[in-house]
Design an enzyme around this catalytic site. Structure first.
Site, short mmCIF file in Angstrom:
data_model
loop_
_atom_site.label_atom_id
_atom_site.label_comp_id
_atom_site.label_asym_id
_atom_site.label_seq_id
_atom_site.Cartn_x
_atom_site.Cartn_y
_atom_site.Cartn_z
N HIS A 1 48.76 50.10 37.76
CA HIS A 1 47.93 50.85 36.81
C HIS A 1 47.86 52.35 37.09
CE1 HIS A 1 46.89 46.83 35.59
NE2 HIS A 1 46.07 47.24 34.66
N LYS B 1 34.45 44.58 32.96
CA LYS B 1 34.71 46.01 32.81
C LYS B 1 34.72 46.34 31.33
CE LYS B 1 37.31 47.43 36.87
NZ LYS B 1 38.62 47.93 37.35
N ASN C 1 44.42 46.67 40.14
CA ASN C 1 44.99 47.87 39.53
C ASN C 1 46.44 48.12 39.95
OD1 ASN C 1 42.62 48.62 38.10
ND2 ASN C 1 41.72 49.26 40.04
N HIS D 1 48.82 53.80 33.77
CA HIS D 1 47.87 54.58 32.95
C HIS D 1 48.40 55.98 32.69
CE1 HIS D 1 43.91 52.13 33.74
NE2 HIS D 1 44.68 51.58 32.82
N GLU E 1 33.73 46.58 42.14
CA GLU E 1 34.91 47.29 42.69
C GLU E 1 34.58 48.28 43.81
OE1 GLU E 1 38.07 47.92 39.83
OE2 GLU E 1 38.72 49.66 40.96
N ARG F 1 38.56 44.32 44.66
CA ARG F 1 38.86 44.27 43.22
C ARG F 1 39.90 45.32 42.82
NH1 ARG F 1 34.93 43.42 37.94
NH2 ARG F 1 36.59 43.72 36.43
N HIS G 1 49.74 48.65 26.58
CA HIS G 1 49.15 48.72 27.91
C HIS G 1 49.99 47.89 28.90
CE1 HIS G 1 46.18 48.94 31.08
NE2 HIS G 1 46.19 47.61 31.16
N ARG H 1 19.78 49.04 25.93
CA ARG H 1 19.98 48.88 27.38
C ARG H 1 20.57 47.51 27.75
NH1 ARG H 1 14.97 51.40 27.10
NH2 ARG H 1 15.11 53.60 27.61
N GLU I 1 50.87 41.57 32.99
CA GLU I 1 49.63 41.32 33.77
C GLU I 1 49.70 39.94 34.45
OE1 GLU I 1 47.25 43.54 34.29
OE2 GLU I 1 47.11 44.88 32.55
N LYS J 1 41.83 35.92 38.80
CA LYS J 1 40.99 37.09 38.46
C LYS J 1 39.52 36.79 38.76
CE LYS J 1 39.67 40.87 35.82
NZ LYS J 1 39.94 41.88 34.85
P1 NAD Z 1 44.83 45.39 21.59
O1 NAD Z 1 43.43 44.98 21.72
O2 NAD Z 1 45.11 46.75 21.04
O3 NAD Z 1 45.59 44.31 20.73
C1 NAD Z 1 46.97 44.52 20.47
C2 NAD Z 1 47.30 44.32 18.99
O4 NAD Z 1 47.31 42.93 18.72
C3 NAD Z 1 46.33 44.96 18.02
O5 NAD Z 1 47.06 45.51 16.97
C4 NAD Z 1 45.52 43.77 17.49
O6 NAD Z 1 45.06 43.95 16.19
C5 NAD Z 1 46.54 42.66 17.55
N1 NAD Z 1 46.03 41.32 17.72
C6 NAD Z 1 45.07 40.89 18.58
N2 NAD Z 1 45.01 39.54 18.59
C7 NAD Z 1 45.91 39.12 17.68
C8 NAD Z 1 46.35 37.83 17.26
N3 NAD Z 1 45.87 36.72 17.82
N4 NAD Z 1 47.29 37.75 16.31
C9 NAD Z 1 47.83 38.90 15.79
N5 NAD Z 1 47.50 40.13 16.17
C10 NAD Z 1 46.55 40.23 17.12
O7 NAD Z 1 45.60 45.34 22.99
P2 NAD Z 1 45.44 44.46 24.32
O8 NAD Z 1 46.75 44.55 24.97
O9 NAD Z 1 44.83 43.16 24.07
O10 NAD Z 1 44.39 45.30 25.17
C11 NAD Z 1 44.68 46.55 25.68
C12 NAD Z 1 43.40 47.20 26.11
O11 NAD Z 1 42.79 46.40 27.13
C13 NAD Z 1 43.57 48.59 26.70
O12 NAD Z 1 42.62 49.45 26.15
C14 NAD Z 1 43.28 48.38 28.19
O13 NAD Z 1 42.73 49.52 28.79
C15 NAD Z 1 42.29 47.26 28.14
N6 NAD Z 1 42.20 46.48 29.39
C16 NAD Z 1 40.97 46.26 29.90
C17 NAD Z 1 40.82 45.51 31.05
C18 NAD Z 1 39.45 45.20 31.55
O14 NAD Z 1 39.33 44.66 32.66
N7 NAD Z 1 38.40 45.48 30.80
C19 NAD Z 1 41.95 44.99 31.69
C20 NAD Z 1 43.20 45.23 31.14
C21 NAD Z 1 43.32 45.98 29.98
N1 GLY Z 2 41.73 44.98 35.07
C1 GLY Z 2 41.17 45.46 36.29
C2 GLY Z 2 39.86 44.87 36.64
O1 GLY Z 2 39.31 44.08 35.90
O2 GLY Z 2 39.33 45.18 37.65
#
Ligand code: NAD
Ligand code: GLY
Length: 358
Positions: free
Chosen positions: A248, A143, A245, A252, A237, A241, A265, A121, A185, A227
């Site tokens: 998005h 998130k 998006n 998405h 949200e 907030r 992404h 939890r 972003e 942010k």
């Molecule tokens: P990712 O986590 O898939 O990383 C991209 C690639 O880069 C992967 O292959 C990883 O192994 C590689 N990598 C990471 N750091 C590295 C480094 N320093 N050197 C070399 N390679 C490296 O992609 P991302 O773009 O970071 O994240 C995308 C995800 O984030 C999506 O699932 C999206 O939905 C999510 N997201 C979440 C939020 C949130 O608020 N929680 C906001 C935006 C996006």
């Molecule tokens: N990336 C959207 C949020 O954090 O609300």
């Protein structure tokens, strides 16, 4: 070292932005863990590049840490991989005082955060984001989620970390396409909140593309500040907030329609921002120069600005599943002026169709 305080109701915390040095991390870690038992979660790429540094550092300071390594890529944000991480947490005998460290990009941050939020939890959670996108967006704001085969990020929680530690040096190993994806972003923050920052980005994008450390670290600091401010106002949200998006709803849908394999992404968000800005133009909210400005800036970052070969009806079907929707209407965040957006839910489907085919 730059420091930002994120004053959320559920758990206030600091974001540290640094370069080169990992040493401050150990000092701050001591301040935010309840015991020395940790589980580091990373993907295979980040494990190879950065886990040895983490392992040495944690061993040197007497932490009892284990590591769980997951495959890279969006497919890993699944209940299947979540289950393997619960097993890793049990095998490592994590208890309520233990902490999970997400070391990696947004995929690992979202997945590891989901485990931290749900194992027993809720246990401790720290973010060490290593992609630009994770450093300016996903690691902040709590998130956490995994995907369902039919919908992205649909199984999740709001669960704030107790620290976000950004070492911008990690960006030097990031594949170029992942770096430029993060820039989408970054540009988003200019469009949703800060016209002056948008102008600064137009003037400084070449420095960012050339990894100029001062320029990059200012851009990351500015994005994290915007942010954090938005998250502080509306942690779960209920209102403002949602502006994060922008890009998005369409983005998405593009990612889902292409099986999360064609676009990163950030590239999905870039395309989403272009089409959502075109919708705003069609509604008379902005003039066409504002659309051109966005396309030009994205093109300078080698980001996609035009869709090819995706049926608009498939995209609209995907948009219907978006979490932001209320009732049957698709919700869009659309520009209404420089550095300003608002939420709209009564978009005419015929207009949407024609914009997506443009
Ligand atoms: P990712 O986590 O898939 O990383 C991209 C690639 O880069 C992967 O292959 C990883 O192994 C590689 N990598 C990471 N750091 C590295 C480094 N320093 N050197 C070399 N390679 C490296 O992609 P991302 O773009 O970071 O994240 C995308 C995800 O984030 C999506 O699932 C999206 O939905 C999510 N997201 C979440 C939020 C949130 O608020 N929680 C906001 C935006 C996006
Ligand atoms: N990336 C959207 C949020 O954090 O609300």
């Amino acid at each position: 070292m730059k420091k930002i305080y994120v004053d959320t109701c559920s758990r206030p915390y600091h974001i540290y932005i640094t370069q080169k040095d990992w040493n401050p991390f150990i000092e701050y870690l001591g301040e935010c863990v309840r015991s020395k038992k940790l589980l580091v979660v990373c993907d295979e790429n980040v494990y190879r590049l950065y886990y040895p540094i983490m392992d040495n550092m944690l061993s040197k300071y007497g932490y009892k840490h284990s590591v769980a390594v997951v495959p890279p890529g969006e497919d890993t944000k699944s209940l299947k991989h979540a289950n393997s991480l619960y097993t890793a947490a049990l095998d490592a005998h994590l208890d309520r005082d233990s902490t999970i460290i997400a070391l990696g990009g947004g995929v690992v941050g979202d997945l590891a955060g989901f485990i931290a939020a749900t194992y027993m939890r809720g246990i401790g959670f720290i973010q060490i984001p290593t992609t630009l996108l994770a450093q300016i967006d996903s690691s902040i704001g709590g998130k956490v989620a995994v995907n369902h085969p039919n919908a992205k990020n649909i199984i999740g929680a709001f669960y704030q970390p107790s620290m976000v530690y950004i070492n911008i040096d990690t960006l030097t190993t990031l594949p170029r396409q992942e770096f430029t994806g993060g820039l989408a972003e970054l540009i988003k923050y200019g469009y949703i909140w800060d016209g002056d920052f948008l102008e600064w980005l137009e003037d400084n994008i070449d420095g960012i593309l050339a990894y100029d450390v001062d320029t990059l670290s200012y851009a990351i600091y500015k994005a994290c500040t915007i942010k954090s401010h938005i998250v502080e106002m509306d942690e779960d949200e209920q209102g403002i907030r949602a502006i994060l998006n922008f890009g998005h709803t369409v983005g998405h849908a593009i990612e889902a329609a292409t099986g999360y394999k064609v676009y990163t992404h950030g590239e999905g968000v870039a395309l989403g921002m272009v089409y959502e800005t075109k919708i705003a133009y069609n509604l008379g909210l902005i003039d066409y120069n504002y659309v051109r400005k966005l396309i030009h800036l994205l093109e300078r970052c080698s980001l996609p600005t035009k869709l090819h070969g995706i049926d608009s009806s498939i995209l609209i079907d995907k948009m219907v599943l978006d979490k932001k929707n209320r009732g049957d209407n698709i919700v869009f965040i659309l520009p209404t002026g420089t550095g300003k957006v608002d939420s709209f839910s009564d978009i005419d489907i015929n207009m949407l169709n024609s914009v997506l085919q443009d």
